[in-house]
Design an enzyme around this catalytic site. Sequence first.
Site, PDB file in Angstrom:
ATOM      1  CE1 TYR A  78       8.203   1.400   0.570  1.00 48.18           C
ATOM      2  CE2 TYR A  78       6.847  -0.800   1.367  1.00 48.18           C
ATOM      3  CZ  TYR A  78       8.876  -0.191   1.086  1.00 48.18           C
ATOM      4  OH  TYR A  78       9.190  -0.809   1.069  1.00 48.18           O
ATOM      5  CB  VAL A  97       4.946  -2.025  -1.071  1.00 48.29           C
ATOM      6  CG1 VAL A  97       4.593  -4.069  -1.081  1.00 48.29           C
ATOM      7  CG2 VAL A  97       5.604  -2.747  -1.860  1.00 48.29           C
ATOM      8  CB  SER A  98       0.570   0.210   1.316  1.00 48.52           C
ATOM      9  OG  SER A  98      -0.019   0.790   2.162  1.00 48.52           O
ATOM     10  N   PRO A  99      -0.892  -2.134  -0.821  1.00 48.52           N
ATOM     11  CG  PRO A  99      -1.896  -4.384   0.023  1.00 48.52           C
ATOM     12  CD  PRO A  99      -1.060  -2.885   0.389  1.00 48.52           C
TER      13      PRO A  99
END
Length: 221
Positions: free
Chosen positions: A8, A10-12
């Site tokens: 995903y 946005v996931s760092p």
Amino acid sequence: MVIQFYHYDVSPPSRSVEMTLKALGLEYKTNIVELFQGGQKKPEFLAINPRGKVPALVDGDLKLAESRAIAAYLCNKYAKGEKQSLYPTDPEKRVQVDMYLYITEWVFDQIIEYMNIGGIFQRGEKPKDDKLDAAKSALKFLDERLENQNYLVGDTLTIADFFGYTAVLFLDLLKFSAFGEFPKLVLWMGRMKALPYSEAVNDKAMQTATAYCQEKLNPKK
């Protein structure tokens, strides 16, 4: 067979693995797991990662989860020549990278505790000001580490930098205003942003997430 990368954007941790894939010049297919629509709970994803977390990776018959393990595996299997410096084979150099892989996880935990992203997105809350000092302490730790070197493990880029970078960059969602307290960290962030694949991995996701976060923090009346 092409590597299947589940993430995903946005996931760092997801972006850290994607930076690793791009740094190694690997061909891969991106499979978006829509976290806010429950994609991580679907049986087909749980068959890859029973914990229901992103990122995950399938390489042939191998199914892998846990972002740092994935990045290390990719380097172990595919890094050749000068790219081996991303995760050195020499034990004394590698253990330094391993150490900062753990440390950047701690840094990320402190940042996430302060940011309270779940609370902001789902419950209309604000960042946790009582956790700000702990987050700043983590940033100060990295800043002091970077006092006399360009990267977290000496003057050579490693996968530990990818994980540190995406963790610190996540603060942009809040338009974090205290980076000036950490000048060496700011210089390092600039070096990371200048990597040829950094924009493709990070910019669009961060812009979208930042706009959404700011809407939640500053709703129109």
